[in-house]
Design a protein around this motif. Structure first.
Motif, PDB file in Angstrom:
ATOM      1  N   ILE A   1     -33.205 -59.184 -25.013  1.00 14.78           N
ATOM      2  CA  ILE A   1     -32.606 -59.329 -26.345  1.00 14.78           C
ATOM      3  C   ILE A   1     -32.573 -60.791 -26.778  1.00 14.78           C
ATOM      4  CG2 ILE A   1     -30.439 -59.073 -27.610  1.00 14.78           C
ATOM      5  CD1 ILE A   1     -29.978 -56.548 -25.776  1.00 14.78           C
TER       6      ILE A   1
ATOM      7  N   LEU B   1     -37.546 -47.899 -21.632  1.00 14.79           N
ATOM      8  CA  LEU B   1     -36.292 -47.446 -22.243  1.00 14.79           C
ATOM      9  C   LEU B   1     -35.661 -46.323 -21.422  1.00 14.79           C
ATOM     10  CD1 LEU B   1     -37.163 -47.526 -26.048  1.00 14.79           C
ATOM     11  CD2 LEU B   1     -35.891 -49.191 -24.703  1.00 14.79           C
TER      12      LEU B   1
ATOM     13  N   PHE C   1     -33.715 -47.733 -18.631  1.00 15.43           N
ATOM     14  CA  PHE C   1     -32.442 -48.357 -18.970  1.00 15.43           C
ATOM     15  C   PHE C   1     -31.378 -47.374 -19.463  1.00 15.43           C
ATOM     16  CE2 PHE C   1     -35.169 -52.171 -19.119  1.00 15.43           C
ATOM     17  CZ  PHE C   1     -34.486 -52.891 -18.163  1.00 15.43           C
TER      18      PHE C   1
ATOM     19  N   ILE D   1     -24.658 -60.408 -31.007  1.00 16.54           N
ATOM     20  CA  ILE D   1     -24.707 -60.170 -29.570  1.00 16.54           C
ATOM     21  C   ILE D   1     -25.359 -61.311 -28.805  1.00 16.54           C
ATOM     22  CG2 ILE D   1     -25.858 -58.742 -27.840  1.00 16.54           C
ATOM     23  CD1 ILE D   1     -24.986 -56.344 -29.495  1.00 16.54           C
ATOM     24  N   VAL D   2     -26.494 -61.804 -29.328  1.00 16.73           N
ATOM     25  CA  VAL D   2     -27.189 -62.885 -28.641  1.00 16.73           C
ATOM     26  C   VAL D   2     -26.260 -64.090 -28.505  1.00 16.73           C
ATOM     27  CG1 VAL D   2     -29.052 -64.556 -28.861  1.00 16.73           C
ATOM     28  CG2 VAL D   2     -29.472 -62.142 -29.338  1.00 16.73           C
TER      29      VAL D   2
ATOM     30  N   LEU E   1     -31.385 -50.815 -25.452  1.00 16.26           N
ATOM     31  CA  LEU E   1     -31.396 -51.900 -24.473  1.00 16.26           C
ATOM     32  C   LEU E   1     -30.030 -52.565 -24.311  1.00 16.26           C
ATOM     33  CD1 LEU E   1     -34.814 -53.642 -25.156  1.00 16.26           C
ATOM     34  CD2 LEU E   1     -34.087 -52.529 -23.052  1.00 16.26           C
TER      35      LEU E   1
ATOM     36  N   LEU F   1     -23.296 -63.381 -25.931  1.00 20.75           N
ATOM     37  CA  LEU F   1     -23.676 -63.311 -24.524  1.00 20.75           C
ATOM     38  C   LEU F   1     -24.086 -64.676 -23.974  1.00 20.75           C
ATOM     39  CD1 LEU F   1     -25.709 -59.979 -24.353  1.00 20.75           C
ATOM     40  CD2 LEU F   1     -23.462 -60.427 -23.407  1.00 20.75           C
TER      41      LEU F   1
ATOM     42  N   TRP G   1     -29.013 -56.401 -16.343  1.00 23.18           N
ATOM     43  CA  TRP G   1     -29.151 -57.686 -17.024  1.00 23.18           C
ATOM     44  C   TRP G   1     -30.532 -58.016 -17.556  1.00 23.18           C
ATOM     45  CZ3 TRP G   1     -25.117 -59.731 -19.082  1.00 23.18           C
ATOM     46  CH2 TRP G   1     -23.868 -59.426 -18.540  1.00 23.18           C
ATOM     47  N   THR G   2     -31.570 -57.227 -17.191  1.00 21.69           N
ATOM     48  CA  THR G   2     -32.869 -57.458 -17.820  1.00 21.69           C
ATOM     49  C   THR G   2     -32.780 -57.360 -19.343  1.00 21.69           C
ATOM     50  OG1 THR G   2     -34.071 -56.714 -15.877  1.00 21.69           O
ATOM     51  CG2 THR G   2     -35.258 -56.653 -17.958  1.00 21.69           C
ATOM     52  N   PRO G   3     -32.051 -56.366 -19.884  1.00 22.61           N
ATOM     53  CA  PRO G   3     -31.928 -56.289 -21.338  1.00 22.61           C
ATOM     54  C   PRO G   3     -31.339 -57.555 -21.957  1.00 22.61           C
ATOM     55  CG  PRO G   3     -31.189 -54.252 -20.354  1.00 22.61           C
ATOM     56  CD  PRO G   3     -31.414 -55.199 -19.223  1.00 22.61           C
ATOM     57  N   PHE G   4     -30.456 -58.233 -21.223  1.00 21.95           N
ATOM     58  CA  PHE G   4     -29.883 -59.489 -21.716  1.00 21.95           C
ATOM     59  C   PHE G   4     -31.009 -60.492 -21.988  1.00 21.95           C
ATOM     60  CE2 PHE G   4     -28.629 -63.736 -19.981  1.00 21.95           C
ATOM     61  CZ  PHE G   4     -27.779 -64.151 -20.983  1.00 21.95           C
TER      62      PHE G   4
END
Lengths: 275, 282
Positions: free
Chosen positions: B164, A19, A22, A264-265, B97, A268, B158-161
């Motif tokens: 998630i 975390l 990021f 969100i999923v 994230l 995207l 983009w790793t968080p993409f």
């Protein structure tokens, strides 16, 4: 499954550096926007400093700097989103409701457009817009952004229309409503949350797009992401101003993504994964 | 109801494609002439390979897309498995994230240009403090590390993409199946490879496809971080096209390159579509 204390500790210990990795760069850039310029490039990096809002004041309060670009970003992103809606809502509805022979082909065509490299379209547009004298207009950017916003919105919206039960519409048809009335009175209101979610995503994608404005805008119509670039292109890089502009650029998409929460999923992945 | 979107998109696509096709047979530099100068047949297509680093760009692009997708997928999978532990605080972790994914790629470029700054950049400084050798001209200024540095910035965003989306996939794995496997004595590792991974495969294939293509089209990060340099060490196909068309204004040559890229991209997309949407319900 029961997890022991050690296992829990292990998960947290693994997650913490991840975390930090990021969120770190964002916080470090926020620090850059807030720190006195002379502390920006010291070795070792300076973690303690007296914060100042000078960079934000210079970029957004003084006229002629970045305030206008903020407005341009709002105009271009909302324009691109609004223009795509009539096209994408009608297409998504048709693809969701009717069994069409070309359905599979069309859906795949739309997603291929989303995968295509934007630069490929850009050079011809630039030459034509230049000939028409349209380079530097908001309209040129809004039109070219449709290559992204329309196919994206169709895919995402179809997934929302698919969730509105067919039966409701059929019941309305039995009660004597025509197809258009059924669409306007029944399906559209039920799909409204989906339309709003789709618009928010389309807005963020347009907001974050830099390739099109990079070539199609001029000084007067440049969007906010390009604002960061303007301090970079000139001699004597002014990193505090870059950071202040960048932080403001980040805020709207962040707020929107926080609002979108569980969508969100789906957004995207263009609606391909329900999440 | 489909017609408006098809007409708009078709005209927005067919026009540039046609424009590029016609002009790919002409010599035309916008700096010297406002219109095509002379028909030169296939010379532009030859010159794409002779005077622009097209093959190098293609190689860089492939390294970036294959390596980037691979790392982002497995790193993201690891994070998704951690999130799936269902401990307290995972909502906060998920919120954190999401942040990188919301940042405009060009801004990500600036974030990392600052992080990678020679000597004083946080990332360079940390590497040096930990005893790693950082190239004298900085991570972005050295041909050995420029492409990898671009990859690091993209991995950050983009790793968080993957994390998630894969986490959402893990949540939808039915509890009973996992329990049944455990009763049968499957180990955690077996359970992951034999049960969880096959169940989330459809999701995984789609997001791998999306991300691979986005990486294949990489432009923004290259533009801010390295401008394809040093030399052509980090030049991607998209940047190569931009450079020829909108820096050198060599429209004819860029048009030929456009078509070469379109052919490559069309092949990749079609292969992917065959795999990803094979059992898709339309």
């Amino acid at each position: 499954m029961r997890t022991s204390i050690q296992q829990k500790l292990l998960v947290y210990l693994a997650l913490l550096p991840v975390l930090l990795f990021f969120i770190g760069p964002i916080l470090w850039f926020l620090a850059l926007a807030l720190r006195p310029p002379e502390t920006a490039f010291t070795v070792p990096p300076q973690f303690i400093f007296t914060p100042t809002l000078k960079a934000f004041e210079y970029t957004f309060l003084e006229p002629g700097n970045n305030r206008n670009q903020l407005l341009n970003s709002v105009i271009v992103s909302s324009g691109a989103t609004l223009l795509s809606l009539p096209f994408s809502v009608s297409a998504a509805y048709a693809l969701s409701r009717f069994q069409l022979r070309a359905k599979r082909f069309l859906m795949l065509w739309y997603i291929s457009l989303l995968m295509a490299p934007p630069i490929v379209f850009l050079i011809p547009y630039f030459v034509v817009m230049a000939r028409l004298g349209w380079v530097g207009t908001h309209a040129s950017m809004i039109i070219v952004l449709q290559t992204i916003t329309i196919p994206f919105s169709i895919w995402l919206l179809k997934s929302f229309f698919d969730e509105v039960p067919d039966e409701l519409e059929e019941a309305a048809l039995v009660d004597g409503a025509n197809r258009l009335q059924a669409l306007l009175r029944i399906t559209l209101p039920l799909a409204l949350p989906g339309i709003i979610v789709t618009s928010m995503f389309a807005f963020v994608f347009s907001w974050n797009n830099t390739v099109f404005p990079l070539v199609l805008s001029n000084q007067r119509t440049a969007t906010l992401p390009l604002g960061t670039l303007s301090y970079f292109a000139t001699t004597g890089v002014t990193w505090n101003y870059i950071a202040a502009t960048a932080i403001v650029t980040m805020i709207p998409p962040m707020i929107i993504f926080l609002l979108l929460g569980r969508y969100i999923v789906r957004g995207l992945t263009f609606g391909a994964v329900k999440g | 109801m489909l017609a408006p979107s098809v007409i708009v998109l078709f005209s927005l696509i067919i026009y540039p494609m046609g424009f590029a096709l016609v002009n790919s047979f002409y010599f035309w530099n916008l700096q010297t002439s406002p219109s095509p100068v002379q028909f030169i047949g296939l010379s532009n297509y030859q010159m794409v390979f002779q005077i622009t680093p097209f093959i190098d760009s293609l190689r860089n692009t492939l390294i970036l897309s294959i390596g980037g997708t691979f790392i982002e997928f497995w790193f993201g999978m690891g994070i998704a498995l951690l999130l799936n532990s269902q401990l307290r605080g995972m909502t906060i972790a998920r919120t954190i994230l999401i942040m990188p994914t919301t940042v405009a790629p060009i801004v990500v470029g600036f974030l990392f240009r600052y992080m990678f700054y020679e000597g004083s950049g946080l990332f360079s400084w940390l590497l040096t403090s930990l005893g790693f050798a950082v190239p004298e001209r900085g991570l972005l200024g050295s041909s050995q590390t420029a492409l990898a540095s671009i990859a690091v910035a993209d991995i950050w965003e983009w790793t968080p993409f993957f994390a998630i989306v894969l986490y959402a996939g893990l949540l939808s794995v039915p509890e009973e199946i996992v329990d049944a496997a455990r009763v049968d004595g499957a180990s955690r590792v077996q359970m992951f490879w034999r049960i969880i991974l096959p169940l989330i495969k459809p999701t995984a294939v789609i997001i791998i496809m999306i991300r691979f293509m986005q990486l294949f089209n990489m432009f923004d990060l290259v533009f801010v971080l390295t401008r394809g340099g040093p030399g052509t060490a980090s030049r991607t196909l998209s940047y190569n096209l931009y450079y020829e068309g909108l820096v050198n204004y060599n429209i004819g040559l860029a048009a030929a390159m456009t078509w070469l890229i379109v052919v490559i991209v069309t092949i990749i997309i079609n292969v992917y579509i065959l795999i990803a949407f094979k059992d898709w319900e339309w």
